[in-house]
Design a protein around this motif. Sequence first.
Motif, PDB file in Angstrom:
ATOM      1  N   ALA A   8       0.840  -1.204   0.000  1.00 31.05           N
ATOM      2  CA  ALA A   8       0.000   0.000   0.000  1.00 31.05           C
ATOM      3  C   ALA A   8       0.877   1.257   0.000  1.00 31.05           C
ATOM      4  O   ALA A   8       0.616   2.212  -0.746  1.00 31.05           O
ATOM      5  CB  ALA A   8      -0.925  -0.024   1.215  1.00 31.05           C
ATOM      6  N   ALA A   9       1.932   1.262   0.819  1.00 30.83           N
ATOM      7  CA  ALA A   9       2.821   2.433   0.907  1.00 30.83           C
ATOM      8  C   ALA A   9       3.550   2.656  -0.422  1.00 30.83           C
ATOM      9  O   ALA A   9       3.686   3.797  -0.886  1.00 30.83           O
ATOM     10  CB  ALA A   9       3.821   2.240   2.046  1.00 30.83           C
ATOM     11  N   MET A  10       4.005   1.568  -1.032  1.00 28.85           N
ATOM     12  CA  MET A  10       4.682   1.715  -2.327  1.00 28.85           C
ATOM     13  C   MET A  10       3.735   2.247  -3.382  1.00 28.85           C
ATOM     14  O   MET A  10       4.109   3.070  -4.221  1.00 28.85           O
ATOM     15  CB  MET A  10       5.252   0.366  -2.795  1.00 28.85           C
ATOM     16  CG  MET A  10       6.521  -0.031  -2.098  1.00 28.85           C
ATOM     17  SD  MET A  10       7.033  -1.679  -2.615  1.00 28.85           S
ATOM     18  CE  MET A  10       7.683  -1.340  -4.222  1.00 28.85           C
ATOM     19  N   GLY A  11       2.494   1.783  -3.339  1.00 24.62           N
ATOM     20  CA  GLY A  11       1.497   2.248  -4.295  1.00 24.62           C
ATOM     21  C   GLY A  11       1.281   3.751  -4.150  1.00 24.62           C
ATOM     22  O   GLY A  11       1.255   4.478  -5.156  1.00 24.62           O
ATOM     23  N   ARG A  12       1.145   4.234  -2.906  1.00 29.75           N
ATOM     24  CA  ARG A  12       0.937   5.680  -2.683  1.00 29.75           C
ATOM     25  C   ARG A  12       2.135   6.470  -3.205  1.00 29.75           C
ATOM     26  O   ARG A  12       1.983   7.500  -3.863  1.00 29.75           O
ATOM     27  CB  ARG A  12       0.724   5.962  -1.187  1.00 29.75           C
ATOM     28  CG  ARG A  12      -0.665   5.547  -0.685  1.00 29.75           C
ATOM     29  CD  ARG A  12      -0.948   6.122   0.698  1.00 29.75           C
ATOM     30  NE  ARG A  12      -0.027   5.627   1.728  1.00 29.75           N
ATOM     31  CZ  ARG A  12      -0.200   4.488   2.414  1.00 29.75           C
ATOM     32  NH1 ARG A  12      -1.263   3.730   2.179  1.00 29.75           N
ATOM     33  NH2 ARG A  12       0.681   4.111   3.321  1.00 29.75           N
ATOM     34  N   ALA A  13       3.347   5.972  -2.893  1.00 29.46           N
ATOM     35  CA  ALA A  13       4.563   6.682  -3.326  1.00 29.46           C
ATOM     36  C   ALA A  13       4.651   6.722  -4.852  1.00 29.46           C
ATOM     37  O   ALA A  13       4.997   7.754  -5.436  1.00 29.46           O
ATOM     38  CB  ALA A  13       5.797   6.002  -2.737  1.00 29.46           C
ATOM     39  N   GLN A  15       2.135   6.552  -6.975  1.00 26.72           N
ATOM     40  CA  GLN A  15       1.106   7.469  -7.502  1.00 26.72           C
ATOM     41  C   GLN A  15       1.538   8.924  -7.328  1.00 26.72           C
ATOM     42  O   GLN A  15       1.405   9.740  -8.235  1.00 26.72           O
ATOM     43  CB  GLN A  15      -0.217   7.224  -6.782  1.00 26.72           C
ATOM     44  CG  GLN A  15      -0.884   5.901  -7.161  1.00 26.72           C
ATOM     45  CD  GLN A  15      -1.858   5.428  -6.089  1.00 26.72           C
ATOM     46  OE1 GLN A  15      -2.553   6.223  -5.469  1.00 26.72           O
ATOM     47  NE2 GLN A  15      -1.884   4.131  -5.877  1.00 26.72           N
ATOM     48  N   ASP A  16       2.096   9.252  -6.140  1.00 27.70           N
ATOM     49  CA  ASP A  16       2.555  10.633  -5.881  1.00 27.70           C
ATOM     50  C   ASP A  16       3.615  11.047  -6.896  1.00 27.70           C
ATOM     51  O   ASP A  16       3.679  12.206  -7.305  1.00 27.70           O
ATOM     52  CB  ASP A  16       3.156  10.756  -4.466  1.00 27.70           C
ATOM     53  CG  ASP A  16       2.072  10.684  -3.406  1.00 27.70           C
ATOM     54  OD1 ASP A  16       0.879  10.739  -3.782  1.00 27.70           O
ATOM     55  OD2 ASP A  16       2.418  10.557  -2.215  1.00 27.70           O
ATOM     56  N   ALA A  17       4.468  10.096  -7.263  1.00 33.79           N
ATOM     57  CA  ALA A  17       5.572  10.412  -8.177  1.00 33.79           C
ATOM     58  C   ALA A  17       5.163  10.262  -9.645  1.00 33.79           C
ATOM     59  O   ALA A  17       5.961  10.520 -10.541  1.00 33.79           O
ATOM     60  CB  ALA A  17       6.763   9.503  -7.866  1.00 33.79           C
ATOM     61  N   GLY A  18       3.960   9.800  -9.875  1.00 35.54           N
ATOM     62  CA  GLY A  18       3.510   9.573 -11.252  1.00 35.54           C
ATOM     63  C   GLY A  18       4.302   8.471 -11.926  1.00 35.54           C
ATOM     64  O   GLY A  18       4.515   8.484 -13.136  1.00 35.54           O
ATOM     65  N   ALA A  19       4.745   7.510 -11.129  1.00 38.28           N
ATOM     66  CA  ALA A  19       5.597   6.439 -11.664  1.00 38.28           C
ATOM     67  C   ALA A  19       4.887   5.090 -11.568  1.00 38.28           C
ATOM     68  O   ALA A  19       3.858   4.955 -10.898  1.00 38.28           O
ATOM     69  CB  ALA A  19       6.901   6.384 -10.869  1.00 38.28           C
ATOM     70  N   THR A  20       5.461   4.115 -12.242  1.00 42.85           N
ATOM     71  CA  THR A  20       4.998   2.729 -12.081  1.00 42.85           C
ATOM     72  C   THR A  20       6.177   1.890 -11.608  1.00 42.85           C
ATOM     73  O   THR A  20       7.260   1.957 -12.204  1.00 42.85           O
ATOM     74  CB  THR A  20       4.481   2.162 -13.425  1.00 42.85           C
ATOM     75  OG1 THR A  20       3.425   3.001 -13.892  1.00 42.85           O
ATOM     76  CG2 THR A  20       3.963   0.748 -13.252  1.00 42.85           C
ATOM     77  N   ALA A  51      -3.841  -5.045  -8.126  1.00 42.68           N
ATOM     78  CA  ALA A  51      -4.994  -4.146  -7.958  1.00 42.68           C
ATOM     79  C   ALA A  51      -4.584  -2.745  -7.489  1.00 42.68           C
ATOM     80  O   ALA A  51      -5.430  -1.905  -7.247  1.00 42.68           O
ATOM     81  CB  ALA A  51      -5.967  -4.772  -6.951  1.00 42.68           C
ATOM     82  N   THR A  52      -3.281  -2.512  -7.320  1.00 43.06           N
ATOM     83  CA  THR A  52      -2.815  -1.211  -6.794  1.00 43.06           C
ATOM     84  C   THR A  52      -2.292  -0.371  -7.941  1.00 43.06           C
ATOM     85  O   THR A  52      -1.345  -0.777  -8.627  1.00 43.06           O
ATOM     86  CB  THR A  52      -1.682  -1.432  -5.754  1.00 43.06           C
ATOM     87  OG1 THR A  52      -2.168  -2.285  -4.720  1.00 43.06           O
ATOM     88  CG2 THR A  52      -1.216  -0.107  -5.154  1.00 43.06           C
ATOM     89  N   SER A  53      -2.891   0.812  -8.137  1.00 47.32           N
ATOM     90  CA  SER A  53      -2.374   1.613  -9.248  1.00 47.32           C
ATOM     91  C   SER A  53      -1.013   2.176  -8.870  1.00 47.32           C
ATOM     92  O   SER A  53      -0.734   2.487  -7.707  1.00 47.32           O
ATOM     93  CB  SER A  53      -3.365   2.696  -9.669  1.00 47.32           C
ATOM     94  OG  SER A  53      -3.496   3.642  -8.664  1.00 47.32           O
ATOM     95  N   GLY A  54      -0.158   2.257  -9.855  1.00 45.03           N
ATOM     96  CA  GLY A  54       1.238   2.658  -9.606  1.00 45.03           C
ATOM     97  C   GLY A  54       2.158   1.455  -9.450  1.00 45.03           C
ATOM     98  O   GLY A  54       3.377   1.607  -9.474  1.00 45.03           O
ATOM     99  N   LEU A  55       1.592   0.270  -9.276  1.00 43.33           N
ATOM    100  CA  LEU A  55       2.428  -0.937  -9.129  1.00 43.33           C
ATOM    101  C   LEU A  55       2.103  -1.934 -10.242  1.00 43.33           C
ATOM    102  O   LEU A  55       0.977  -1.990 -10.734  1.00 43.33           O
ATOM    103  CB  LEU A  55       2.183  -1.611  -7.774  1.00 43.33           C
ATOM    104  CG  LEU A  55       2.420  -0.776  -6.514  1.00 43.33           C
ATOM    105  CD1 LEU A  55       2.264  -1.652  -5.277  1.00 43.33           C
ATOM    106  CD2 LEU A  55       3.791  -0.118  -6.519  1.00 43.33           C
ATOM    107  N   ARG A  56       3.131  -2.709 -10.588  1.00 51.29           N
ATOM    108  CA  ARG A  56       2.958  -3.757 -11.595  1.00 51.29           C
ATOM    109  C   ARG A  56       3.524  -5.049 -11.024  1.00 51.29           C
ATOM    110  O   ARG A  56       4.699  -5.070 -10.613  1.00 51.29           O
ATOM    111  CB  ARG A  56       3.721  -3.357 -12.860  1.00 51.29           C
ATOM    112  CG  ARG A  56       3.394  -4.200 -14.075  1.00 51.29           C
ATOM    113  CD  ARG A  56       4.021  -3.583 -15.331  1.00 51.29           C
ATOM    114  NE  ARG A  56       5.463  -3.807 -15.386  1.00 51.29           N
ATOM    115  CZ  ARG A  56       6.031  -4.945 -15.818  1.00 51.29           C
ATOM    116  NH1 ARG A  56       5.288  -5.944 -16.226  1.00 51.29           N
ATOM    117  NH2 ARG A  56       7.343  -5.051 -15.839  1.00 51.29           N
TER     118      ARG A  56
END
Length: 248
Positions: A8-13, A15-20, A51-56
């Motif tokens: 969850a924390a990685m996903g937030r980070a 998203q904040d950075a606009g990265a995947t 299911a977490t945006s920003g993560l693959r």
Amino acid sequence: VDDADNIAAMGRAAQDAGATIGVLVEVDIGMNRCGVAPGEAALALARQINATSGLRFVGLQGYDGHLQLLADPVEKRARCLEGLEKLIGTRRLIEQAGLPVEVVTGGGTGTWEFVCGFPGMTEIQPGSFVLMDCAYHVVRPEFACALSIRATVVSRRPGQYVLDAGSKAISQDFGAPVIKGRPQDRVQRLAEEHARVESADSAVRVGDVFEVIPAHCCATMNLHRTCVAVRGGRVEALWPIEASGRYD
Ligand SMILES: Cc1ncc(COP(=O)(O)O)c(C=O)c1O
């Protein structure tokens, strides 16, 4: 990763950075360090990543660090394959659930040949073989020891000499170092700046230079800022060890 909160924390980070960020789930295949249990626990994390945006979700890691220095090759192979069955079983479970698994990575200098031929593994991750150390060399004699600490004899008396390199220069977490080319000598103790070496060689003189092969190359490299690359007795390069000792 091996933890839902971490995902969850990685996903937030991300998203904040606009990265995947591509993410591997770590599976504990017997080392008892990081990793979730093989099977359903790993599948649950893979689904959460997916299911977490920003993560693959990229795949799985299973490192068999507990087997690397095992002396008996038959036992090592059997236990290594046992761990890999669990790791690849987890891969198949995740694929059956509809998630592609691109990467399955594992193995080290002590187990690489069992891991690289195992169906379903895509990558091996040995590191120590590059430099080696005297602890690994016992079980992996096919890899020569490239790393040594150059040290000078600063004191001598009958039965022993003292070198000007100790625990600040030579890691001792995997045991005592050895003196290159001097199998009869025994390193008895490392103080901070000194190594006391038991030796019957009365020809040793103050000023003699010996090479000390550490028992743990990784932790020894972390103690130095520069590596002197030597070939055929000639210095060819100075390599900065940019990450040594750094936690910033
Ligand atoms: C996760 C992981 N992979 C690979 C390695 C490299 O293994 P080796 O030093 O056995 O080559 C290590 C070493 O500590 C590790 O922790």
